[in-house]
Design an enzyme around this catalytic site. Structure first.
Site, PDB file in Angstrom:
ATOM      1  N   ASP A   1       0.504  16.688 -40.348  1.00 12.28           N
ATOM      2  CA  ASP A   1      -0.400  17.037 -41.442  1.00 12.28           C
ATOM      3  C   ASP A   1      -1.197  15.808 -41.898  1.00 12.28           C
ATOM      4  OD1 ASP A   1      -1.523  18.662 -43.345  1.00 12.28           O
ATOM      5  OD2 ASP A   1       0.364  19.196 -44.312  1.00 12.28           O
ATOM      6  N   ASP A   2      -2.523  15.947 -41.941  1.00 12.40           N
ATOM      7  CA  ASP A   2      -3.409  14.922 -42.526  1.00 12.40           C
ATOM      8  C   ASP A   2      -3.437  13.600 -41.750  1.00 12.40           C
ATOM      9  OD1 ASP A   2      -3.772  16.802 -44.518  1.00 12.40           O
ATOM     10  OD2 ASP A   2      -3.585  15.375 -46.158  1.00 12.40           O
TER      11      ASP A   2
ATOM     12  N   CYS B   1      -6.183  22.180 -44.202  1.00 17.00           N
ATOM     13  CA  CYS B   1      -4.988  22.664 -43.507  1.00 17.00           C
ATOM     14  C   CYS B   1      -5.063  24.127 -43.076  1.00 17.00           C
ATOM     15  CB  CYS B   1      -3.764  22.476 -44.401  1.00 17.00           C
ATOM     16  SG  CYS B   1      -3.480  20.798 -44.973  1.00 17.00           S
TER      17      CYS B   1
ATOM     18  N   HIS C   1       0.221  27.393 -42.248  1.00 15.87           N
ATOM     19  CA  HIS C   1       0.051  26.819 -43.588  1.00 15.87           C
ATOM     20  C   HIS C   1       0.834  27.615 -44.623  1.00 15.87           C
ATOM     21  CE1 HIS C   1      -1.801  24.662 -46.868  1.00 15.87           C
ATOM     22  NE2 HIS C   1      -2.181  25.802 -47.424  1.00 15.87           N
TER      23      HIS C   1
ATOM     24  N   ASP D   1      -3.784  18.482 -37.766  1.00 17.59           N
ATOM     25  CA  ASP D   1      -4.658  19.584 -38.174  1.00 17.59           C
ATOM     26  C   ASP D   1      -6.054  19.121 -38.567  1.00 17.59           C
ATOM     27  OD1 ASP D   1      -3.702  18.373 -40.481  1.00 17.59           O
ATOM     28  OD2 ASP D   1      -2.951  20.217 -41.408  1.00 17.59           O
ATOM     29  N   HIS D   2      -6.192  17.884 -39.063  1.00 20.14           N
ATOM     30  CA  HIS D   2      -7.506  17.324 -39.431  1.00 20.14           C
ATOM     31  C   HIS D   2      -7.310  15.862 -39.768  1.00 20.14           C
ATOM     32  CE1 HIS D   2      -5.804  17.743 -43.381  1.00 20.14           C
ATOM     33  NE2 HIS D   2      -5.702  19.055 -43.199  1.00 20.14           N
TER      34      HIS D   2
END
Length: 471
Positions: free
Chosen positions: A41-42, A81, A137, A311-312
């Site tokens: 995540d992130d 997300c 998510h 995810d990003h």
């Protein structure tokens, strides 16, 4: 400071992972390969093998990349997300799912309510599917998995915030807790490692979703000791980095719960927050390393494809921004690594998307193809990193806001009609918007042609050999 013994353990962990994975290059699976599907995540490109930050220490991810194919120019379908994960796991872009923000959740829109997800497709074709941590998510999907290990959340948290006293409860950073065994990511690695010690009468798809470096950017002190205070290399910025950016774009990227950059600077927390992000990345890398070591020591090592994706990306002061929620490189660029039987060792610089994982894994595992997916199978690039690949990657953030990323260019068009164009051969930080330059009119025109025509239709995936997108 981190002890010599702890530093040695971290190095050995990466070396053991690499040693175990080196078996894969010559392995010929007797059956369909297993899939170890690792989500983070992130995470932006601040991992050693991508060179996103000169000080970051990620020995286990670097070992994984050295044993397989590192996609150095991979991007998310949406820089937040929920839409990013919904798109990857359904194979449908946000322009088709209708999921652009943190709600609606997966299975709550007409397009995704009955979608056959990536793990569900594996389950429907003979795989035993398992999931732990944050994969979808906020909510796990029992329809996709035979076993669910729990989502676990972002805790634990101290009784009071450490570094950023106001704002959203998750926006904080610092050394916490002392005992890493009580953290969700440690427990996720444990749960998944235990599943790797089992024997199965069918191939398995095991998904493990790690939370860090998502806020709160907490990690045990020994990971902060990897980055001495006051010596952190700060993200590159430019006094004119917001020049040529429309007011609409600036408002769009400030719509989340993140603090303003000026606030973080005012309370003298910028360096500490960047250091906390680095420590959180190294903490996550250590948990991934524990899981990879469990795989290397298991009976499944020779017949398991490992997929690592984020995810990003994440802003840490670049463009005066924190968080994700932008269509710039910092927010869409993500790590993507595949390693295992049948996957070449190398680095691919073609523009790909994590949305391409669905058709790619279907091909690699010999499953029936799924019709109607928006991604492209990366199988040609997995065998040859320099193979012809004439696709630009589409990222969207909110209806009518789109970015196209090719090997060279990033083009952005917002719902108000404003545009941005960046040439990554000369401007990797995207500080100079070329959209108003007459000499790039043909490049702009070609990118416009490949934008989605509306929110229900994706742009064509390729163009002719003379397209400026691929110069």
């Amino acid at each position: 400071m981190i002890s010599r013994r702890e530093a040695l353990i971290m190095g050995i962990s990466g070396a053991m992972a690499l040693s175990g994975m080196s078996k894969w290059a010559s392995a010929q699976p007797a059956q369909r390969p297993n899939v170890l599907f690792l989500a983070v995540d992130d995470l932006n490109d601040w991992i050693g093998c991508l060179g996103g930050h000169p000080q970051v220490k990620t020995p286990n991810l670097d070992a994984l990349a050295a044993s397989g194919m590192l996609f150095a120019n991979a991007h998310c379908p949406g820089p937040i997300c929920n839409p990013a994960r919904a798109s990857l796991l359904t194979g449908l872009h946000p322009t088709r799912t209708g999921i652009h923000f943190l709600s609606p959740l997966f299975r709550q829109t007409p397009a995704t309510a009955d979608a056959v997800t990536l793990p569900e497709h594996f389950r429907n074709h003979g795989y035993h599917t398992m999931s732990v941590g944050k994969v979808f998510h906020e909510r796990q999907d029992a329809q996709s998995f035979d076993e669910l290990g729990g989502q676990m959340g972002y805790g634990p948290r101290p009784s009071e915030k450490i570094s950023y006293p106001k704002g959203h409860p998750l926006w904080d950073w610092g050394a916490f807790p002392e005992d890493e065994t009580i953290t969700p990511d440690f427990k996720i690695a444990d749960w998944a490692s235990q599943r790797l010690q089992r024997e199965y009468d069918k191939p398995f798809f095991l998904a493990a979703g790690f939370y860090r470096p998502h806020v709160p950017m907490y990690a045990p002190m020994r990971f902060f000791d990897l980055y001495p205070p006051g010596k952190t290399t700060m993200p590159p910025t430019h006094p004119d980095e917001m020049k040529g950016i429309s007011e609409y774009a600036m408002k769009l990227t400030h719509a989340g719960t993140a603090p303003r950059h000026s606030e973080i600077v005012e309370i003298d927390q910028w360096e500490h927050a960047v250091r906390s992000y680095l420590a959180s990345v190294s903490f996550m890398d250590h948990q991934v390393g524990r899981l990879l070591q469990a795989l290397a020591q298991s009976a499944h090592a020779r017949n398991t494809i490992v997929v690592f994706w984020a995810d990003h990306g994440f802003h840490l002061g670049e463009r005066q921004r924190w968080e994700k929620r932008s269509l710039w490189e910092r927010s869409t660029h993500v790590p993507l690594i595949l390693a295992g039987p049948g996957i070449a060792v190398g680095q691919c610089k073609r523009s790909v998307g994590i949305i391409d994982l669905y058709p790619t894994l279907v091909d690699l595992c010999g499953l029936p193809k799924r019709e109607g997916l928006d991604g492209q199978s990366m199988q040609p690039l997995i065998h040859d990193a320099s193979a012809d690949w004439r696709f630009a990657t589409l990222s969207s953030f909110g209806p009518g806001n789109h970015a196209l990323r090719s090997d060279r260019w990033r083009y952005i068009r917002y719902a108000d009609g404003s545009e941005e164009l960046y040439d990554h051969t000369t401007d990797p930080h995207e500080w100079h918007n070329l959209a108003g330059a007459p000499q790039h009119a043909s490049v702009l025109a070609e990118h416009r042609r490949h934008l989605p025509k509306d929110e229900a239709q994706l742009a064509p995936g390729s163009s002719g050999s003379d397209s400026p997108l691929f110069d």
